[in-house]
Design a protein around this motif. Structure first.
Motif, PDB file in Angstrom:
ATOM      1  N   ASN A 111      -9.089 -63.761  84.946  1.00 49.12           N
ATOM      2  CA  ASN A 111      -9.541 -63.771  83.562  1.00 49.12           C
ATOM      3  C   ASN A 111      -9.865 -65.182  83.083  1.00 49.12           C
ATOM      4  O   ASN A 111      -9.061 -66.102  83.244  1.00 49.12           O
ATOM      5  CB  ASN A 111      -8.471 -63.159  82.655  1.00 49.12           C
ATOM      6  N   MET A 112     -11.040 -65.329  82.470  1.00 52.66           N
ATOM      7  CA  MET A 112     -11.487 -66.611  81.926  1.00 52.66           C
ATOM      8  C   MET A 112     -11.870 -66.440  80.461  1.00 52.66           C
ATOM      9  O   MET A 112     -12.550 -65.469  80.102  1.00 52.66           O
ATOM     10  CB  MET A 112     -12.727 -67.115  82.671  1.00 52.66           C
ATOM     11  N   THR A 113     -11.474 -67.392  79.654  1.00 52.55           N
ATOM     12  CA  THR A 113     -11.951 -67.463  78.274  1.00 52.55           C
ATOM     13  C   THR A 113     -13.078 -68.476  78.226  1.00 52.55           C
ATOM     14  O   THR A 113     -12.877 -69.652  78.538  1.00 52.55           O
ATOM     15  CB  THR A 113     -10.821 -67.878  77.318  1.00 52.55           C
ATOM     16  N   LEU A 114     -14.272 -68.024  77.864  1.00 56.39           N
ATOM     17  CA  LEU A 114     -15.440 -68.910  77.811  1.00 56.39           C
ATOM     18  C   LEU A 114     -15.569 -69.507  76.413  1.00 56.39           C
ATOM     19  O   LEU A 114     -14.965 -69.012  75.454  1.00 56.39           O
ATOM     20  CB  LEU A 114     -16.697 -68.119  78.179  1.00 56.39           C
ATOM     21  N   PRO A 115     -16.357 -70.589  76.253  1.00 58.20           N
ATOM     22  CA  PRO A 115     -16.540 -71.177  74.923  1.00 58.20           C
ATOM     23  C   PRO A 115     -17.001 -70.126  73.914  1.00 58.20           C
ATOM     24  O   PRO A 115     -17.757 -69.211  74.261  1.00 58.20           O
ATOM     25  CB  PRO A 115     -17.622 -72.240  75.161  1.00 58.20           C
ATOM     26  N   PRO A 116     -16.562 -70.231  72.666  1.00 53.15           N
ATOM     27  CA  PRO A 116     -16.866 -69.192  71.667  1.00 53.15           C
ATOM     28  C   PRO A 116     -18.356 -68.994  71.399  1.00 53.15           C
ATOM     29  O   PRO A 116     -18.760 -67.918  70.951  1.00 53.15           O
ATOM     30  CB  PRO A 116     -16.125 -69.675  70.406  1.00 53.15           C
ATOM     31  N   ASP A 117     -19.177 -70.015  71.663  1.00 55.31           N
ATOM     32  CA  ASP A 117     -20.615 -69.885  71.420  1.00 55.31           C
ATOM     33  C   ASP A 117     -21.354 -69.267  72.607  1.00 55.31           C
ATOM     34  O   ASP A 117     -22.591 -69.167  72.577  1.00 55.31           O
ATOM     35  CB  ASP A 117     -21.234 -71.257  71.102  1.00 55.31           C
ATOM     36  N   THR A 118     -20.639 -68.850  73.646  1.00 55.16           N
ATOM     37  CA  THR A 118     -21.283 -68.224  74.806  1.00 55.16           C
ATOM     38  C   THR A 118     -21.911 -66.907  74.375  1.00 55.16           C
ATOM     39  O   THR A 118     -21.210 -65.957  74.032  1.00 55.16           O
ATOM     40  CB  THR A 118     -20.268 -67.979  75.934  1.00 55.16           C
ATOM     41  N   ALA A 119     -23.243 -66.851  74.409  1.00 55.81           N
ATOM     42  CA  ALA A 119     -23.958 -65.679  73.886  1.00 55.81           C
ATOM     43  C   ALA A 119     -24.458 -64.761  74.997  1.00 55.81           C
ATOM     44  O   ALA A 119     -25.374 -63.974  74.778  1.00 55.81           O
ATOM     45  CB  ALA A 119     -25.123 -66.129  73.006  1.00 55.81           C
ATOM     46  N   LEU A 120     -23.872 -64.844  76.183  1.00 61.14           N
ATOM     47  CA  LEU A 120     -24.208 -63.917  77.257  1.00 61.14           C
ATOM     48  C   LEU A 120     -23.933 -62.488  76.794  1.00 61.14           C
ATOM     49  O   LEU A 120     -22.902 -62.217  76.168  1.00 61.14           O
ATOM     50  CB  LEU A 120     -23.361 -64.244  78.488  1.00 61.14           C
ATOM     51  N   ARG A 121     -24.865 -61.583  77.098  1.00 65.36           N
ATOM     52  CA  ARG A 121     -24.703 -60.195  76.676  1.00 65.36           C
ATOM     53  C   ARG A 121     -23.437 -59.589  77.274  1.00 65.36           C
ATOM     54  O   ARG A 121     -23.137 -59.786  78.459  1.00 65.36           O
ATOM     55  CB  ARG A 121     -25.912 -59.368  77.119  1.00 65.36           C
ATOM     56  N   HIS A 122     -22.716 -58.886  76.457  1.00 58.21           N
ATOM     57  CA  HIS A 122     -21.514 -58.211  76.937  1.00 58.21           C
ATOM     58  C   HIS A 122     -21.912 -57.083  77.886  1.00 58.21           C
ATOM     59  O   HIS A 122     -22.836 -56.319  77.614  1.00 58.21           O
ATOM     60  CB  HIS A 122     -20.709 -57.645  75.770  1.00 58.21           C
TER      61      HIS A 122
END
Length: 327
Positions: free
Chosen positions: A215-226
């Motif tokens: 599990n990784m937490t990415l930067p909050p502005d990461t706008a990759l589609r869920h």
């Protein structure tokens, strides 16, 4: 010049062995195929003259300084950008701290204080749209004139267009990633889109279902589609594992959670907690779904695994850079 790649900040004196270098100047977020043309020209000039090959970039991204209320999806955070530049063959990157005060300086001050005094450059290479100094008063023409006055060469590089005659840009790539189209994004980047982060703890639900995840937490502005993706996972020791990853809020088990990247590694059993790893995205499989119970979720995860294995079995590097990033 052979040697260890160096990641430096603009507020520290440049080591003597890097002075007199050829410097590519720009933000280079994404280090995409358009950027690679500019960077390639700098590398060629450095090799021609035997000078160090440097990149001068700006952190944080200027849009984060001037547009505080507009989130910006950074494609290559500083550590990732540095790694890509080292793969391309540069000797160092200088990360100039970008502030409103720095931006308010005149274009001539930038030339004298940064390019001449700090870096002592012999040659500068920039994209056609690079501007600097207060009110963006400096551009390629200004820089070429400044080079004549201060004794360094300047090479401006025209915009790079893809096979469809469209300019390759970071904004185009962001838009593709926001749609989950990691394959087309890779075509513009010249390598598979890759993120890296420290592996953290989770609910360990995947382990009880037979699909343990990193599990990784990415930067909050990461706008990759869920959604669900076929990926390749690189451990800190360089070892690679194919896998399937879910990025999103896990609607079946935790619909209100913060977005998380959960990667199930094929044929792997080990402890990754605390390790900084990278995930490269090869293909979109499906969007997020909310299932009626865990049995339905597990059945779909098995289908996702089979599809991802099939997709990844035939992949080849897109470029030499892709070979170093994701293979």
């Amino acid at each position: 010049m052979a040697g260890t790649f160096e990641r430096l900040t603009g507020d520290k004196p440049l080591p003597h062995h890097l002075r007199g270098g050829v410097v590519a100047i720009g933000n280079f977020d994404g280090v995409h195929r358009g950027h690679q043309v500019v960077l390639g020209r700098a590398l060629a000039e450095a090799r021609r003259t035997g000078a160090p090959a440097l990149v001068l970039t700006f952190e944080p991204h200027p849009r984060k300084v001037f547009q505080l209320d507009a989130p910006l999806f950074i494609l290559t955070p500083p550590a990732m950008k540095a790694r890509l530049l080292s793969f391309l063959g540069f000797d160092a990157v200088v990360e100039q701290c970008f502030t409103r005060e720095f931006a308010s300086q005149s274009a001539e001050t930038f030339v004298i204080d940064v390019l001449e005094k700090c870096l002592g450059i012999s040659h500068a290479v920039t994209g056609f749209d690079f501007h600097f100094g207060k009110d963006r008063q400096g551009g390629p023409a200004f820089l070429m004139d400044a080079g004549k006055r201060h004794g360094f060469g300047v090479t401006p590089v025209d915009a790079f267009r893809d096979e469809g005659a469209e300019v390759v840009s970071s904004s185009r790539i962001r838009a593709l990633l926001e749609e989950g189209d990691v394959a087309q994004a890779a075509g513009l980047l010249g390598y598979r889109f890759t993120v890296e982060a420290e592996i953290g703890g989770g609910q360990k639900l995947g382990r009880t279902l037979g699909f343990p995840t990193a599990n990784m937490t990415l930067p909050p502005d990461t706008a990759l589609r869920h959604g669900i993706y076929a990926v390749r996972f690189r451990r800190a020791d360089g070892s690679l594992h194919d896998g399937v990853a879910s990025f999103g809020r896990r609607p079946t088990v935790d619909d209100n959670g913060a977005p998380l990247l959960e990667t199930f590694l094929f044929d792997f059993d080990g402890d990754l907690y605390g390790e900084t790893c990278a995930v490269s995205f090869f293909g979109w499989l499906r969007g997020e779904e909310k299932f009626d119970g865990l049995d339905a979720l597990v059945a779909q995860m098995k289908r996702d695994e089979a599809e991802a294995r099939a997709l990844l079995s035939g992949v080849r590097p897109l470029s030499e850079l892709d070979g170093k990033v994701a293979f």
